[in-house]
Design a protein around this motif. Structure first.
Motif, PDB file in Angstrom:
ATOM      1  N   GLY A 370      47.487  46.461  47.991  1.00 21.24           N
ATOM      2  CA  GLY A 370      47.386  47.126  46.690  1.00 21.24           C
ATOM      3  C   GLY A 370      48.644  47.917  46.355  1.00 21.24           C
ATOM      4  O   GLY A 370      49.095  47.916  45.203  1.00 21.24           O
ATOM      5  N   ASN A 374      51.070  47.161  43.099  1.00 21.34           N
ATOM      6  CA  ASN A 374      51.347  48.213  42.108  1.00 21.34           C
ATOM      7  C   ASN A 374      52.827  48.555  42.049  1.00 21.34           C
ATOM      8  O   ASN A 374      53.364  48.852  40.980  1.00 21.34           O
ATOM      9  N   GLN A 433      44.274  43.388  36.816  1.00 19.09           N
ATOM     10  CA  GLN A 433      44.835  44.376  37.750  1.00 19.09           C
ATOM     11  C   GLN A 433      44.542  45.798  37.276  1.00 19.09           C
ATOM     12  O   GLN A 433      44.195  46.666  38.087  1.00 19.09           O
ATOM     13  N   ASN A 437      42.246  48.600  39.305  1.00 15.08           N
ATOM     14  CA  ASN A 437      42.735  49.941  39.649  1.00 15.08           C
ATOM     15  C   ASN A 437      41.718  51.004  39.239  1.00 15.08           C
ATOM     16  O   ASN A 437      41.428  51.944  40.007  1.00 15.08           O
ATOM     17  N   ASN A 441      39.507  53.285  41.893  1.00 16.84           N
ATOM     18  CA  ASN A 441      39.552  54.744  41.812  1.00 16.84           C
ATOM     19  C   ASN A 441      38.145  55.323  41.700  1.00 16.84           C
ATOM     20  O   ASN A 441      37.812  56.333  42.340  1.00 16.84           O
ATOM     21  N   GLY A 508      48.422  53.730  40.850  1.00 13.99           N
ATOM     22  CA  GLY A 508      47.387  52.943  40.181  1.00 13.99           C
ATOM     23  C   GLY A 508      47.242  53.249  38.709  1.00 13.99           C
ATOM     24  O   GLY A 508      47.281  52.347  37.865  1.00 13.99           O
ATOM     25  N   THR A 512      48.326  51.079  35.377  1.00 10.37           N
ATOM     26  CA  THR A 512      47.305  50.776  34.369  1.00 10.37           C
ATOM     27  C   THR A 512      47.769  51.212  32.986  1.00 10.37           C
ATOM     28  O   THR A 512      47.608  50.476  31.997  1.00 10.37           O
TER      29      THR A 512
END
Length: 558
Positions: A370, A374, A433, A437, A441, A508, A512
């Motif tokens: 991950g 990112n 993606q 994220n 979270n 993350g 985003t």
């Protein structure tokens, strides 16, 4: 043959010959006109020949295309001498000899300078005086000077690169002084005078002779003495006696002024004309000298700004390295601990201990995967590939990927999607993606055994929030976690901001946010400490009516 010459940017000096009848695409992935400037899109702009003329259009690039310092909206016709700015790169369009004539200009020794001048302007010219209550010629000249200086100041405020500034400045000078030829010469790192912006009206009128010859003596007089020089009869001027091109071009009048600020001399501006009915005046000499001083101030400010950007870039790089090193160290510790348990289980032939170790290994492998994804998404500006996509199946796929983890943690994951949601223009892999994220979270925020995550899909009709508002598709990720403290809500979308301790990388939400805004959407958060958080992604359903991405915010409405 016409060429494109890079005169400003990472690949300065690079040249492209333009074929007669073949369109040429300019961009990072172009085979015809490739440029490595990372601020340029893969498919940035296209040059198309049409009946002996070349036309330029922007291909909906990320940062736009400028011609002579002005952004273009539609297809524009190029003229020889025009400049094209894409990203941090400026290219000159025209015949190669426009620039070649200056290749051999070098600084001369002091003894090689001529001393006779028709007129000079010292570094601090006298101000014109006016008669009380009357509009005198001096007052009129002062008002004209003020208007031009205002235009120069406005140009300097809008220009973000040296190339855009100097080429825009030369356009303004041609409009105001109407010369036939003009050039801005700058002193490079080798202390040589080199052309930074060139324009020749002969090319615009279709004449064969596209050369510009400049007297080195005049240039050096302006640069070394800091004085503006006016020649009212260049053909009879002894300073031009060695210049055969001056005689062949029958140059009648010329002005050369220094470009300087305080103790720094950047170069000079030179213009001339061969028209028998045009002679530059003392007032024009003073005005161009003032323009040169303003240009010096603008160049000095650009240098300061670039130095500041470099400092900020190094500071950001240091922060990035420190943050990533911390995250990678924590992941490596987790991998090491899991490997130790697996090895212990193998030695004892205890499958349960090995399973525990493998669980730790698997979680940390997922974390480093991950983190890598990112990092790539955050550091590389990717050209999105739009297709109309239904979001419900995409959301269900994200939920299915987390289904097993949610079951193990005792967390309820609910998908609440309306059936009548139209497809939206998105890059499905990037939006996938971004949703993963947000869901990851939320999963890490909610309590085990009693956690709840809801993904809600809703379509908002056009004009629902007022006349002219676009149709939007909203994706909300709602959790019952501890919420986000109010003092942190404003910074959660910034890179490397995390409250997860060793579990988080702080990339993350930053990734985003970038993905959503690349789709010209927005992301908002509403959170109450102790009651959970709601992240909402709003995407435009109609590509012709775009959401304002500046509406992305951290703090919730009160």
């Amino acid at each position: 043959m016409l060429v494109l010459t890079v005169i400003e940017g990472p690949e300065k000096g690079k040249r492209f010959e333009l074929p007669v009848n073949e369109p040429q695409m300019l961009g990072r992935s172009s085979e015809a006109l490739p440029l490595g400037d990372q601020a340029i899109s893969r498919r940035h702009a296209e040059l198309t020949p049409d009946r002996g003329e070349w036309w330029l259009r922007d291909l909906e690039s990320q940062n736009g295309t400028l011609v002579n310092g002005k952004p273009i909206q539609d297809r524009v016709r190029l003229r020889q001498g025009d400049t094209i700015t894409v990203g941090h790169t400026t290219l000159a369009f025209g015949a190669s000899s426009i620039v070649d004539e200056f290749d051999m200009i070098e600084l001369l020794k002091p003894g090689e300078m001529a001393t006779s001048v028709d007129a000079t302007v010292k570094r601090q010219p006298d101000r014109p005086t006016t008669a009380n209550g009357q509009s005198t010629p001096a007052e009129q000249h002062a008002l004209e000077h003020l208007r031009v200086i205002y235009q120069v100041t406005e140009l300097a405020a809008k220009s973000i690169t040296r190339g855009a500034l100097l080429h825009g400045l030369l356009e303004l000078i041609f409009e105001e002084f109407q010369p036939e030829r003009g050039v801005v010469m700058l002193i490079d790192e080798k202390r040589k005078l080199v052309p930074a912006a060139v324009k020749n009206r002969a090319l615009i009128k279709g004449r064969e002779d596209d050369r510009i010859q400049v007297s080195r003596t005049i240039l050096l007089h302006a640069v070394r003495k800091g004085e503006a020089v006016l020649s009212t009869n260049a053909m009879a001027d002894p300073r031009f006696s060695s210049g055969d091109s001056v005689q062949s071009m029958r140059i009648r009048s010329a002005i050369c002024v220094p470009v300087e600020h305080r103790a720094t001399v950047f170069g000079a501006i030179y213009i001339d004309t061969s028209a028998t009915d045009q002679t530059f005046t003392q007032e024009q000499l003073q005005l161009l000298h003032a323009v040169g001083q303003q240009a010096g101030i603008a160049l000095s400010n650009l240098h300061l700004h670039q130095g500041k950007l470099q400092t900020e870039r190094l500071a950001a790089m240091g922060q990035t390295v420190a943050s990533l090193s911390h995250s990678i160290k924590n992941i490596l510790q987790g991998l090491s601990g899991g490997a130790d348990l697996v090895e212990m289980g193998l030695k004892r032939e205890d499958l349960e201990i090995s399973r525990q170790g493998w669980g730790i290994l698997r979680r940390n492998l997922d974390r480093i995967a991950g983190l890598t994804t990112n990092m790539l998404a955050f550091s590389r500006q990717r050209q999105i590939e739009i297709e109309f996509t239904h979001l419900k199946p995409l959301i269900e796929d994200c939920a299915q990927l987390l289904e097993t983890v949610c079951e193990q943690a005792g967390v309820a994951l609910i998908v609440d999607a309306e059936d009548e949601v139209p497809p939206v223009p998105i890059d499905a892999s990037l939006i996938h993606q971004a949703l993963m994220n947000l869901l990851t979270n939320a999963l890490e925020a909610v309590p085990e055994g009693s956690g709840s995550i809801t993904v809600r899909l809703h379509y908002e009709e056009p004009d629902a929030r007022g006349p002219g508002s676009p149709g939007e598709v909203h994706v909300m990720v709602i959790d019952n976690g501890p919420g986000i403290p109010k003092d942190r809500q404003a910074s959660i979308f910034e890179p490397f901001q995390t409250s997860k301790g060793v579990r988080g990388t702080g990339l993350g939400l930053a990734v985003t946010k970038r993905v959503v805004e690349d789709h010209r959407g927005r992301i908002t958060v509403e959170s109450t400490p102790g009651k959970g958080s709601t992240f909402t992604i709003a995407l435009p359903a109609d590509p012709g009516r775009i959401i304002d991405p500046s509406a992305t915010r951290g703090p919730a409405k009160q």
